[in-house]
Structure formats: C-alpha cells, structure tokens
Design a protein around this motif. Structure first.
Motif, PDB file in Angstrom:
ATOM      1  N   GLY A  96       0.797  -1.215   0.000  1.00 47.08           N
ATOM      2  CA  GLY A  96       0.000   0.000   0.000  1.00 47.08           C
ATOM      3  C   GLY A  96       0.826   1.259   0.000  1.00 47.08           C
ATOM      4  O   GLY A  96       2.054   1.239  -0.161  1.00 47.08           O
ATOM      5  N   SER A  97       0.130   2.372   0.207  1.00 46.66           N
ATOM      6  CA  SER A  97       0.725   3.696   0.196  1.00 46.66           C
ATOM      7  C   SER A  97       0.356   4.431   1.475  1.00 46.66           C
ATOM      8  O   SER A  97      -0.463   3.963   2.271  1.00 46.66           O
ATOM      9  CB  SER A  97       0.232   4.487  -1.029  1.00 46.66           C
TER      10      SER A  97
ATOM     11  N   ILE B 202      -7.707   0.485   6.338  1.00 46.25           N
ATOM     12  CA  ILE B 202      -6.458   1.186   6.643  1.00 46.25           C
ATOM     13  C   ILE B 202      -5.760   0.478   7.800  1.00 46.25           C
ATOM     14  O   ILE B 202      -6.397  -0.237   8.587  1.00 46.25           O
ATOM     15  CB  ILE B 202      -6.671   2.677   7.019  1.00 46.25           C
ATOM     16  N   ILE B 203      -4.444   0.684   7.873  1.00 41.41           N
ATOM     17  CA  ILE B 203      -3.646   0.221   9.015  1.00 41.41           C
ATOM     18  C   ILE B 203      -2.834   1.406   9.502  1.00 41.41           C
ATOM     19  O   ILE B 203      -2.126   2.045   8.711  1.00 41.41           O
ATOM     20  CB  ILE B 203      -2.712  -0.944   8.625  1.00 41.41           C
TER      21      ILE B 203
ATOM     22  N   ASN C 271       4.171  11.053  15.664  1.00 40.18           N
ATOM     23  CA  ASN C 271       4.454  10.333  14.418  1.00 40.18           C
ATOM     24  C   ASN C 271       3.318   9.361  14.149  1.00 40.18           C
ATOM     25  O   ASN C 271       2.685   8.862  15.083  1.00 40.18           O
ATOM     26  CB  ASN C 271       5.786   9.587  14.511  1.00 40.18           C
ATOM     27  N   SER C 272       3.059   9.100  12.904  1.00 37.62           N
ATOM     28  CA  SER C 272       2.057   8.109  12.528  1.00 37.62           C
ATOM     29  C   SER C 272       2.039   7.985  11.015  1.00 37.62           C
ATOM     30  O   SER C 272       2.082   8.983  10.300  1.00 37.62           O
ATOM     31  CB  SER C 272       0.665   8.513  13.022  1.00 37.62           C
ATOM     32  N   THR C 273       1.980   6.752  10.541  1.00 40.08           N
ATOM     33  CA  THR C 273       1.854   6.462   9.119  1.00 40.08           C
ATOM     34  C   THR C 273       0.593   5.641   8.919  1.00 40.08           C
ATOM     35  O   THR C 273       0.489   4.525   9.439  1.00 40.08           O
ATOM     36  CB  THR C 273       3.070   5.675   8.608  1.00 40.08           C
ATOM     37  N   VAL C 274      -0.361   6.188   8.207  1.00 38.84           N
ATOM     38  CA  VAL C 274      -1.585   5.452   7.895  1.00 38.84           C
ATOM     39  C   VAL C 274      -1.409   4.820   6.522  1.00 38.84           C
ATOM     40  O   VAL C 274      -1.218   5.512   5.521  1.00 38.84           O
ATOM     41  CB  VAL C 274      -2.814   6.367   7.920  1.00 38.84           C
ATOM     42  N   ILE C 275      -1.451   3.484   6.498  1.00 40.33           N
ATOM     43  CA  ILE C 275      -1.212   2.726   5.273  1.00 40.33           C
ATOM     44  C   ILE C 275      -2.543   2.379   4.630  1.00 40.33           C
ATOM     45  O   ILE C 275      -3.441   1.810   5.264  1.00 40.33           O
ATOM     46  CB  ILE C 275      -0.415   1.448   5.580  1.00 40.33           C
TER      47      ILE C 275
END
Length: 245
Positions: free
Chosen positions: A134-135, A199-200, A183-187
């Motif tokens: 994913g992105s 989503i993850i 910080n956080s990255t939603v994939i």
C-alpha cells in the motif's frame, strides 16, 4: 473551539483535538502479518511457532535490506493487546503476533515485493497470514524503526475506506494531546491486496509508560475515542509491538 466536522459529520465534541498532519510520504509499504494461534490473554503466547515465525521473517528481512528499492525491513514481535479491542459481536480481534514491515521507494515497488512474498511457500507453519502492499494516505510524521520504543499496528475494519479514515483522523488528535504522539503512518492497502482492513495505522512511542496509562485511566479514551469509532461503525484492532530485528 471551532465548529469542525468529525467522523460522523457532527460538530467536534469534548475530547476532540485537531491533529497535526504533514504531507504523506511517496514511499510504498508492505505489511506481512503472521498469527501463530489464538490469544487467550492480552499477551501473546510464547510458543515454538512464534519463535519459528520470528526467525523466518528475520531472515527474510535481512535479504530484503539488500534489494534495490527497499529502504527498510523491520520485524516486530507483539507484546500486548491494549485496551480498545473489538467488543463481543464485532468479530474476532486481529491476532498477528509477528509482523514484517517493508518500506520501499514507491507503492509500485511495494506491490512487487508483496507479489514475490505471496508467490513463495509460507516461511513457517503459521496458522494465518496477511500480506498487503500500500501507500501512505495520512501522516503525523515519519515513524522511526529504531529499537527501544513500543510500536502500534492498528488494523481497522469499517464500512468504507473513507469512513474508516475519517474516524482515524477525527480521533488522532486525542493521541497527540494525551500521549504526546508525534508520528504516525496510515497505510492504505492497494486494490490487489484485497485487504480486510481498509487502513492500518502504524506509530511509535518511546515506552509503554507514554501510552498505556492514558488508555487505561483516562475516561475520554472511552467516552470520546472509542465512542467515535463505534458511532462511525469502525472497529480498531490495536496491537503493540517491540522491534525484534
């Protein structure tokens, strides 16, 4: 406070905070989750299958780190299912006690890596496996893979991707305010992944002490965060991890 709209389209209520977002990264992501069996407590069982999965993914990660287009390959071992798990009737909780996260130069490279993993035989005798590419659709800042902290993978289910993403963004400011999350990255899984999770979310705190007391003792975690998810029909499946390799 300004009259902002939340996950349900209603004005923001007490407990809500506007989250600080940055431009999402153009990188790609691969998530390989392995469940070595059911958990009967908040803590994952220490069993032979788990040790085998960790060893197998550590070897895979080491090989991937030398692959063109791969920026990072990190293996995580689960330590705890925190408060906020699915309620009875909302389906079984995610039980991935071992996770490999691969960060690539682009989503296209991530898809190639995920396809290569899927084409191979399972590396262990794991009972369940999740593979997706994913992105990055939302970001509060990059997640450092350095060991020593505690990492979250929150596997969300929801009625639609947009409803799930809106619910995450509506509640993320609470974590920024109450746990000092920066910080956080939603994939966002791609279409080929056929992911059960729209989503993850992946993020890092310096220690359990930074996040766990807020989840256990702050009333607004339930009255605002979990209530907002419930109203939107979104179910979080959070698991906390440490870096294994």
């Amino acid at each position: 406070m300004k009259n902002e709209s939340g996950a349900s389209g209603k004005p923001v209520t007490e407990g809500a905070r506007r989250v600080s977002l940055v431009e999402p990264t153009a990188a790609g992501f691969v998530v390989l989750g392995i469940s070595t069996g059911a958990w009967k407590t908040p803590f994952p069982p220490r069993r032979a299958e788990r040790r085998q999965a960790l060893a197998g993914l550590s070897g895979r990660a080491a090989a991937l780190r030398g692959t063109p287009g791969v920026r990072q390959a990190t293996v995580f071992a689960a330590v705890l299912r925190p408060p906020g798990q699915p309620k009875e009737g909302e389906g079984p909780a995610a039980a991935y006690d071992v996770v490999l996260l691969v960060v690539t130069d682009s989503p296209a490279v991530a898809r190639d890596v995920a396809d290569a993993i899927a084409a191979e035989a399972p590396p262990t005798a794991a009972t369940e496996r999740l593979i997706l590419a994913g992105s990055n659709v939302r970001s509060m800042g990059p997640v450092s893979p350095r060991p020593g902290g505690v990492f979250l993978f929150n596997f969300f289910t929801g009625p639609t991707m947009q409803a799930t993403l809106d619910a995450w963004q509506y509640t993320a400011g609470w974590f920024e305010q109450e746990t000092r999350l920066d910080n956080s990255t939603v994939i966002l899984p791609d279409a080929q992944s056929h992911s059960p999770f729209p989503i993850i979310n992946h993020c890092r705190w310096n220690s359990l002490r930074q996040v766990l007391p807020s989840l256990l003792f702050k009333r607004s975690f339930r009255s605002f965060v979990l209530a907002a998810f419930s109203e939107a029909g979104v179910v979080p499946h959070p698991i906390l991890y440490r870096v294994h390799s």
